[in-house]
Write an enzyme that holds these catalytic residues in place. Structure first.
Site, PDB file in Angstrom:
ATOM      1  N   CYS A 114       0.855  -1.191   0.000  1.00  0.00           N
ATOM      2  CA  CYS A 114       0.000   0.000   0.000  1.00  0.00           C
ATOM      3  C   CYS A 114       0.882   1.229   0.000  1.00  0.00           C
ATOM      4  CB  CYS A 114      -0.892  -0.024   1.249  1.00  0.00           C
ATOM      5  SG  CYS A 114      -2.031   1.351   1.350  1.00  0.00           S
ATOM      6  N   HIS A 157      -9.198  -3.591  -2.768  1.00  0.00           N
ATOM      7  CA  HIS A 157      -8.214  -2.886  -1.922  1.00  0.00           C
ATOM      8  C   HIS A 157      -8.584  -1.400  -1.810  1.00  0.00           C
ATOM      9  CE1 HIS A 157      -3.789  -2.122  -0.730  1.00  0.00           C
ATOM     10  NE2 HIS A 157      -4.266  -0.904  -0.949  1.00  0.00           N
ATOM     11  N   GLU A 158      -8.969  -0.803  -2.952  1.00  0.00           N
ATOM     12  CA  GLU A 158      -9.285   0.637  -2.957  1.00  0.00           C
ATOM     13  C   GLU A 158     -10.603   0.928  -2.237  1.00  0.00           C
ATOM     14  OE1 GLU A 158      -6.785   2.154  -3.638  1.00  0.00           O
ATOM     15  OE2 GLU A 158      -5.787   0.614  -4.827  1.00  0.00           O
TER      16      GLU A 158
HETATM   17  C1  SB7 Z   1      -1.661  -4.809  -4.451  1.00  0.00           C
HETATM   18  C2  SB7 Z   1      -1.502  -3.449  -4.554  1.00  0.00           C
HETATM   19  C3  SB7 Z   1      -2.607  -2.622  -4.638  1.00  0.00           C
HETATM   20  C4  SB7 Z   1      -3.858  -3.182  -4.611  1.00  0.00           C
HETATM   21  C5  SB7 Z   1      -4.015  -4.530  -4.499  1.00  0.00           C
HETATM   22  C6  SB7 Z   1      -2.918  -5.347  -4.426  1.00  0.00           C
HETATM   23  C7  SB7 Z   1      -2.489  -1.123  -4.758  1.00  0.00           C
HETATM   24  C8  SB7 Z   1      -1.451  -0.509  -3.907  1.00  0.00           C
HETATM   25  C9  SB7 Z   1      -1.501   0.978  -3.931  1.00  0.00           C
HETATM   26  N1  SB7 Z   1      -2.388   1.457  -2.948  1.00  0.00           N
HETATM   27  O1  SB7 Z   1      -1.991   1.677  -1.713  1.00  0.00           O
HETATM   28  C10 SB7 Z   1      -3.660   1.849  -3.283  1.00  0.00           C
HETATM   29  O2  SB7 Z   1      -4.503   1.986  -2.219  1.00  0.00           O
HETATM   30 NI    NI Z   2      -3.622   1.065  -0.429  1.00  0.00          NI
END
Ligand code: SB7
Ligand code: NI
EC number: 3.5.1.88
Length: 190
Positions: A114, A157-158
């Site tokens: 993240c 995730h978002e």
């Molecule tokens: C791996 C990475 C992400 C999502 C799902 C699996 C995005 C990482 C970037 N972020 O922190 C967005 O919130």
């Molecule tokens: Ni994130």
């Protein structure tokens, strides 16, 4: 443009808040933020630009991560086919909502990271393998989109960020590599 200096980190209270629903149409300021969030992702995935501005590569970003507690996310998932120039899924999702999802789960073999977390947190993050997400796009049109595997994981995730949830909240603290049966582990993109 947005840089890593605009991204708030773990411990900032905004990351634990439930973000507010956006009212439509977006204000000029909100539209500007939407453009900048998507631009940040594209910049972060461009090796020269990323190096120049010290951006960590990212496939998604949520407004609360730039300290705006509103329900807006940007996603930019490139195609895994090097011949294909169109991204697999890219755009700004306003008031996104998962309206249905598979029972089957999946997770990334490398776990998740993240932009708001400056440390490695090992462990599997179980996610729905398939989702149907409803949202308003940047032109104000309601969209319904079915996603599976990596793009579905990114959107989950978002959307978690909009609800004050961090990826590691899903990791089993006693056994970070525990997996429910019938969960298929996905090779990660990064
Ligand atoms: C791996 C990475 C992400 C999502 C799902 C699996 C995005 C990482 C970037 N972020 O922190 C967005 O919130
Ligand atoms: Ni994130």
């Amino acid at each position: 443009m947005l840089t890593m200096n605009d991204v708030i980190r773990e411990g900032h209270p905004t990351l634990r808040k439930v973000a507010g629903k956006m009212t439509l149409p977006l204000t000029d300021e909100e539209k500007d933020l939407a453009d900048k969030m998507l631009e940040f992702l594209k910049n972060s995935q461009d090796p020269e630009t990323a190096e120049k501005y010290e951006l960590r590569p990212g496939v998604g970003i949520a407004a609360p991560q730039v300290n705006v507690s509103k329900r807006m996310i940007a996603v930019h998932v490139p195609s895994d086919d090097p011949e294909e120039s169109e991204p697999e899924f890219s755009g700004v999702l306003i008031n996104p909502k998962i309206v249905s999802h598979s029972v089957q789960q999946t997770c990334l073999s490398e776990g998740e990271g993240c932009l708001s977390v400056d440390r490695e947190v090992p462990g599997y993050v179980p996610r729905h393998k398939r989702i149907k997400v409803e949202y308003v796009d940047i032109d104000g049109n309601t969209q319904k989109k079915r996603l599976k595997n990596f793009p579905a994981i990114v959107v989950q995730h978002e959307i978690d960020h909009l609800n004050g949830v961090m990826f590691y909240d899903h990791i089993d603290p006693d056994n970070p590599l525990a997996l429910p049966d019938d969960l298929e582990v996905l090779g990660s993109a990064e």
